[in-house]
Design an enzyme around this catalytic site. Sequence first.
Site, PDB file in Angstrom:
ATOM      1  CE  LYS A 212      -3.140   2.941   0.380  1.00 52.04           C
ATOM      2  NZ  LYS A 212      -4.288   3.212  -0.450  1.00 52.04           N
ATOM      3  CB  CYS A 268      -3.234   8.941   0.072  1.00 51.44           C
ATOM      4  SG  CYS A 268      -4.941   8.701   0.557  1.00 51.44           S
TER       5      CYS A 268
HETATM    6  C1  UGA Z   1      -4.244   7.851  -4.408  1.00 53.40           C
HETATM    7  C2  UGA Z   1      -3.939   6.610  -5.259  1.00 53.40           C
HETATM    8  O1  UGA Z   1      -4.012   6.939  -6.644  1.00 53.40           O
HETATM    9  C3  UGA Z   1      -4.915   5.478  -4.958  1.00 53.40           C
HETATM   10  O2  UGA Z   1      -4.526   4.309  -5.664  1.00 53.40           O
HETATM   11  C4  UGA Z   1      -4.881   5.198  -3.443  1.00 53.40           C
HETATM   12  O3  UGA Z   1      -5.775   4.158  -3.102  1.00 53.40           O
HETATM   13  C5  UGA Z   1      -5.261   6.464  -2.701  1.00 53.40           C
HETATM   14  O4  UGA Z   1      -4.295   7.492  -3.030  1.00 53.40           O
HETATM   15  C6  UGA Z   1      -5.237   6.180  -1.218  1.00 53.40           C
HETATM   16  O5  UGA Z   1      -4.189   5.847  -0.681  1.00 53.40           O
HETATM   17  O6  UGA Z   1      -6.311   6.225  -0.593  1.00 53.40           O
HETATM   18  P1  UGA Z   1      -5.979   9.866  -4.605  1.00 53.40           P
HETATM   19  O7  UGA Z   1      -5.024  10.558  -3.687  1.00 53.40           O
HETATM   20  O8  UGA Z   1      -7.410   9.813  -4.227  1.00 53.40           O
HETATM   21  O9  UGA Z   1      -5.525   8.330  -4.824  1.00 53.40           O
HETATM   22  O10 UGA Z   1      -5.921  10.539  -6.055  1.00 53.40           O
HETATM   23  P2  UGA Z   1      -4.896  10.447  -7.288  1.00 53.40           P
HETATM   24  O11 UGA Z   1      -5.698  10.282  -8.501  1.00 53.40           O
HETATM   25  O12 UGA Z   1      -3.807   9.488  -7.042  1.00 53.40           O
HETATM   26  O13 UGA Z   1      -4.293  11.922  -7.335  1.00 53.40           O
HETATM   27  C7  UGA Z   1      -3.412  12.400  -6.327  1.00 53.40           C
HETATM   28  C8  UGA Z   1      -2.877  13.772  -6.734  1.00 53.40           C
HETATM   29  O14 UGA Z   1      -1.987  13.659  -7.846  1.00 53.40           O
HETATM   30  C9  UGA Z   1      -3.962  14.757  -7.179  1.00 53.40           C
HETATM   31  O15 UGA Z   1      -3.671  16.029  -6.656  1.00 53.40           O
HETATM   32  C10 UGA Z   1      -3.868  14.748  -8.680  1.00 53.40           C
HETATM   33  O16 UGA Z   1      -4.324  15.940  -9.276  1.00 53.40           O
HETATM   34  C11 UGA Z   1      -2.356  14.579  -8.860  1.00 53.40           C
HETATM   35  N1  UGA Z   1      -1.993  13.982 -10.187  1.00 53.40           N
HETATM   36  C12 UGA Z   1      -2.493  12.767 -10.528  1.00 53.40           C
HETATM   37  C13 UGA Z   1      -1.119  14.659 -11.012  1.00 53.40           C
HETATM   38  O17 UGA Z   1      -0.640  15.774 -10.702  1.00 53.40           O
HETATM   39  N2  UGA Z   1      -0.764  14.077 -12.203  1.00 53.40           N
HETATM   40  C14 UGA Z   1      -1.247  12.859 -12.580  1.00 53.40           C
HETATM   41  O18 UGA Z   1      -0.873  12.387 -13.679  1.00 53.40           O
HETATM   42  C15 UGA Z   1      -2.131  12.191 -11.725  1.00 53.40           C
END
Ligand code: UGA
Length: 472
Positions: A212, A268
Site C-alpha cells: 500500500k 494519501c
Molecule cells: C491515491 C492513489 O491513486 C490510490 O490508488 C490510493 O488508493 C489512494 O491514493 C489512497 O491511498 O487512498 P488519490 O489521492 O485519491 O488516490 O488521487 P490520485 O488520482 O492518485 O491523485 C493524487 C494527486 O496527484 C492529485 O492532486 C492529482 O491531481 C495529482 N496527479 C495525478 C497529477 O498531478 N498528475 C497525474 O498524472 C495524476
Amino acid sequence: MCIYGGTTCAVIASNNPEVVVTVVDLNAERIKAWSSDELPIYEPGLLHLVKKARDGARRNLFFSKSISSAIIEADLIFMCVNTPTKQTGPGAGQALELDYLEGAIRRIAEVAQNDKIIVEKSTVPCRTAETIREILDTTGRPGVKFSVLSNPEFLAAGTAIADLLQPDRVLIGCSKTPDGYSAAGALADVYAAWMPRDRIITINLFSAELTKLAANALLAQRISSINSLSAICEATGADIEEVTYACGLDSRIGPSMFKASVGFGGSCFKKDILSLCYISEFLGLAEVSAYWKSVIDINEYQKDKFTSRIVSCLGNTVTKKKLAVLGFTFKKDTDDTRESAAISVVSRLVAEGAHVSIYDPCAKTDQIWRDIGTYVTVCESAYEACMNAQAVIILTEWDEFNNRVTTDAQRSSDRLRGPQPGFVNLIRSKLDWPLVADIMCPPKYVFDGRNVVDAGKLEELGFRVECVGKPS
Ligand code: UGA
C-alpha cells in the site's frame, strides 16, 4: 471510520445481497449523514449505490453508532479508521498515528464473543498486523480466535466506485498458516461476488501492508519525476505534454499518472511517503529515507515555482491585484481539499498582498476558509471570481474549465456525477471563455496549473497563457 470505508462497504453490500454490512463510527454526525441523502463526502455515483443497498427492497447496508453490538454480530470486521500523520510524540510529522486503530482493536478484543476475521483496510506501517494480533491475543476473551488479514484499498477520490468495481487487483495479505489461508479464502469470497478470481491475489501479510505504501510512493514519484522534467521544459522550449506523450508510448513506462501539474495533493501521497521515510529511518536506512523525501521536496518546489511564475509575470508584485482562482479541491470530482496544491499557492499569493477570489464547483466555503483563512473571497460562480481580475489561475482540472471539445468519456462522467443533494449540482456547462475575457482587466493572464486549456484558442481571445512545462 475513514471516509472511504463507507464507499467500500456500499460496493460490497450492493454486490453481496445475502451479506449484511453494518458501518459503524464513533462520530455520530457522520453516521447521521451516511443515513441521509446528504452523504459526508461527494463521490460520483455514491449516493445512488448507497440508496440502493440502504433503502431498497433487499436492504443489507446499515449505518449505526452501536459499535459493540455490530462487533458481536460480525464474522468479518473491516478496520477503516483514519491513520493520519502523527502530530506529537516520537515520529511527529512523519509516522502514522495508530491511536484510533489501536482503540478500535481494543474494543473488538473486549466485546467479541466468537471467532472473528479482522481485515486491516487502513494504511499502516509494515508489521502492524503483528501488533494487532498481539493486542487481540493478550486482551481478547479466552477461547475466541482472531485471524488478521491485510486488504489495502487502492481506490482514488473521484473514481472510487469504478476503482472498486473494476480494480486491477485485490490484495489479501495473510499469515501463511491454515488459519490464515482459510480467513483469506473467506474474504476472497466477498470480492469474488463481482470480481474474477484471478485478480484476487493472496500474499504475505507484511508484503500487503508495505505494498500500500509502496504503490502510493511509486505513483507520487512518477508525478514528481514528470514535474521535475517540466521545469527543464520551461527553461528550454521543450513541451512537457509532448515529452510525456512520447515517453508514455514506451510500454515499459506507460501513460498514466504522468501528467505534469502544479503539484500533487490529497490525503494519501504525502502522508504515506512520510511514513515510508519514517520506517526507513527507523530501520537505519537514511539514504532510502532521503530518496523518498525528495519526491515530496520536488512537489513543494513545483507549487512554489508555479506561484513564483505568477508573481513574476504580473510584474513581480501581486499586491492589491485581483486574482481569480478556479478550482480548490486536490483533484476534480471530489469535495476533498486536503493537501490541495491550491492551499499552498493561494496562501502565498495572499501573503504577498493579492486579493484572491476562489470558485470551486464542489469545495465547501467553510472548508476553504478553514484551509487558508477568511482573507479570500469564495464565489458562487466562476464569472463572479473572474470579474475585474487581472489573472485567472486554474488549480483543479474540473471539466468545465477547459475549452477543449467534450469527449464521450467526459459526457458519461458528467452523467455519473450529479446531482447529489447537499452539493452543488455538478452538471454544469463549460466556462464561457469569451465572456471571461470581456469581464477581466488587462493583462488577462491565464495560469493553467493543470494544462487543461487549449492555449492557442485562449490567445485568440486576448489572453496571455502560461502552462506547466511549456515556455512562456
Ligand atoms: C491515491 C492513489 O491513486 C490510490 O490508488 C490510493 O488508493 C489512494 O491514493 C489512497 O491511498 O487512498 P488519490 O489521492 O485519491 O488516490 O488521487 P490520485 O488520482 O492518485 O491523485 C493524487 C494527486 O496527484 C492529485 O492532486 C492529482 O491531481 C495529482 N496527479 C495525478 C497529477 O498531478 N498528475 C497525474 O498524472 C495524476
